[in-house]
Scaffold this motif. Structure first.
Motif, PDB file in Angstrom:
ATOM      1  N   PHE A 105      28.337  -3.115  -7.247  1.00  0.00           N
ATOM      2  CA  PHE A 105      28.993  -3.736  -6.098  1.00  0.00           C
ATOM      3  C   PHE A 105      28.098  -3.695  -4.868  1.00  0.00           C
ATOM      4  CE2 PHE A 105      32.593  -2.103  -8.628  1.00  0.00           C
ATOM      5  CZ  PHE A 105      33.251  -3.296  -8.855  1.00  0.00           C
ATOM      6  N   GLU A 161      31.352  -5.751  -0.795  1.00  0.00           N
ATOM      7  CA  GLU A 161      32.390  -5.659  -1.827  1.00  0.00           C
ATOM      8  C   GLU A 161      33.064  -4.292  -1.799  1.00  0.00           C
ATOM      9  OE1 GLU A 161      30.848  -8.615  -5.366  1.00  0.00           O
ATOM     10  OE2 GLU A 161      29.740  -6.737  -5.036  1.00  0.00           O
ATOM     11  N   GLN A 203      37.133  -3.278  -1.057  1.00  0.00           N
ATOM     12  CA  GLN A 203      37.940  -2.545  -2.034  1.00  0.00           C
ATOM     13  C   GLN A 203      38.725  -1.400  -1.396  1.00  0.00           C
ATOM     14  OE1 GLN A 203      35.391  -1.421  -5.294  1.00  0.00           O
ATOM     15  NE2 GLN A 203      34.752  -3.520  -5.636  1.00  0.00           N
TER      16      GLN A 203
END
Length: 69
Positions: free
Chosen positions: A33, A37, A41
């Motif tokens: 990731f 990203e 999350q």
């Protein structure tokens, strides 16, 4: 709870200069990731810090002063 469980549940705060950050999670830099990203999350994340081979997903601490009115 055991002492180890208690330590795991404590809030971790990182201070860099005069800025403070609450650590929301820690991820290996070898993750697939991107940092953007990773931020998406964690709902409260707005900062990613790196130490050695780990990304620290963090939320900035806002200093505020309140006056009683």
């Amino acid at each position: 709870t055991t002492e180890e469980e208690h330590r795991e549940n404590q809030v971790k705060i990182v201070t860099i200069g005069d800025k403070g950050y609450i650590v929301l999670g820690v991820v290996s830099v070898n993750t697939s990731f991107s940092t953007e990203e990773l931020k998406s999350q964690w709902r409260l994340a707005d900062t990613i810090l790196r130490k050695d081979n780990e990304w620290y997903i963090c939320m900035k601490i806002i200093n505020a002063e309140f006056l009683d009115i």
